[in-house]
Design an enzyme around this catalytic site. Structure first.
Site, short mmCIF file in Angstrom:
data_model
loop_
_atom_site.label_atom_id
_atom_site.label_comp_id
_atom_site.label_asym_id
_atom_site.label_seq_id
_atom_site.Cartn_x
_atom_site.Cartn_y
_atom_site.Cartn_z
N GLY A 34 -47.07 26.45 -13.25
CA GLY A 34 -47.72 26.02 -14.47
C GLY A 34 -46.75 25.59 -15.55
CG HIS A 35 -48.41 24.02 -19.17
ND1 HIS A 35 -49.33 23.33 -19.92
CD2 HIS A 35 -48.78 25.31 -19.25
CE1 HIS A 35 -50.22 24.16 -20.42
NE2 HIS A 35 -49.91 25.37 -20.03
N GLY A 36 -44.44 24.99 -18.68
CA GLY A 36 -43.62 25.86 -19.49
C GLY A 36 -43.10 27.09 -18.77
#
Length: 337
Positions: A240-242
């Site tokens: 997932g992002h980040g």
């Protein structure tokens, strides 16, 4: 290849006929005369006594068997190297295929192969000795180090950065938009309540990272998503992002990391492990298959189950659960007049 020559190549100690010939590799149950096989898992040790293989890679203290043995500290690693000796991977001609689309502003390093219908966007920097196979797409401003290998249909999105010796298997996606939406309240937003958050931060893959088929490493809304050097991302994994993944970590098939997850160095997340967002998994931790991790995991811990708990506690819980029918029958028997 003679066994003596093979032993020298693998750094192994030979017990048996050094003049015997080996022409291939195989699993211990399928091996035939002329094959090399290995024993790394104790449960296969008995099969070594009956294998038809010409030679078996084993640990130094493995008992004598009828087949020749190549004794080495890490038979599994030695077998991996043996595969490279007997399997010849395709060699791709240098040059850019006439159907590939390469932007004028892109910089392609020396000795590159760019395959049919590949697309290399504006201001891409691609290092030396790259292999970019058919239908690979590198979006604008991507930067890639040396010895990049991208299999067909891999995609690297805009501004992402990849180090040296990165491998992308078929359909791997690096830098797709993270799943970020802000709720809009009010009747006027009916049917469009979720406002898309622009995903401005790149995905960064350090040296010697491999991303396998149809895995996705999302870009970040702000900051970056980072995969540390030497880490391996299996098929159908979602990062997932980040999120940040440390060095030499394994994310096995269908692992899912929610946004802003931090995974340390030398971690193993087995198949279908899920980690909730904003959690930290410490260095050297192991999560067994299908574990659900809703909170932080300490460095060096081994966890199982959902919610994930210490592995030995989980094993005891499973054992008790499996005995429940017997316990219930015993209790009913005690209560019978």
């Amino acid at each position: 290849m003679s066994l003596s020559a093979l032993a020298e190549r693998l750094g192994a100690s030979l017990t048996g006929d050094g003049e015997a010939l080996v022409s291939g590799v195989a699993g211990i149950e399928e091996a035939e005369t002329g094959d090399l096989t290995f024993v790394a898992n104790p449960k296969y040790a008995a099969k070594a006594r009956h294998t038809a293989a010409t030679a078996v890679l084993v640990e130094p203290d493995f008992p004598e068997i009828s087949a020749a043995t190549l004794r080495v500290a890490n038979p599994y690693l030695a077998f991996a190297r043996a595969i490279e000796i007997f399997y010849s991977a395709p060699v791709y001609a240098l040059g850019i295929h006439p159907t590939a689309v390469v932007a004028d502003s892109a910089r392609i390093g020396a000795n590159a192969h760019v395959g049919a219908y590949a697309v290399i966007g504006e201001h891409v920097v691609l290092g030396d000795d790259a292999v970019v196979l058919s239908h690979v797409v590198l979006y604008p401003h991507v930067r890639v180090g040396d010895r990049f290998f991208a299999h067909a249909h891999a995609v690297v999105r805009e501004y992402c950065q990849l180090g040296d010796d990165v491998i992308l298997q078929n359909g791997a996606i690096v830098g797709a938009d993270g799943f970020g939406f802000a709720r809009q309240h009010g009747k006027e937003f009916a049917g469009r309540a979720w406002y898309k958050i622009r995903q401005s931060g790149p995905a960064v893959l350090e040296d010697a990272v491999e991303v396998q088929a149809n895995a996705c490493i999302d870009r970040a809304s702000i900051g970056e998503t980072r995969i540390g050097s030497g880490s391996k991302i299996d098929n159908l994994v979602q990062v997932g992002h980040g999120s940040t993944v440390g060095k030499d970590t394994l994310l096995c098939a269908q692992v899912g990391l929610a946004g802003s997850t931090t995974v340390g160095n030398n971690v193993i997340l087995a198949g279908q492990v899920g980690v909730a967002g904003h959690c930290t998994v410490g260095d050297g931790a192991i999560a067994t298959a299908q574990s659900g991790i809703p909170g932080d995991v300490a460095a060096g811990a081994t966890v199982s189950g959902y919610p994930a708990i210490e592995n030995r506690q989980w094993l005891r819980s499973v054992a008790i659960f499996n005995r429940l029918p017997e316990i219930v029958r015993q209790l009913k028997g005690k209560n019978t007049p």
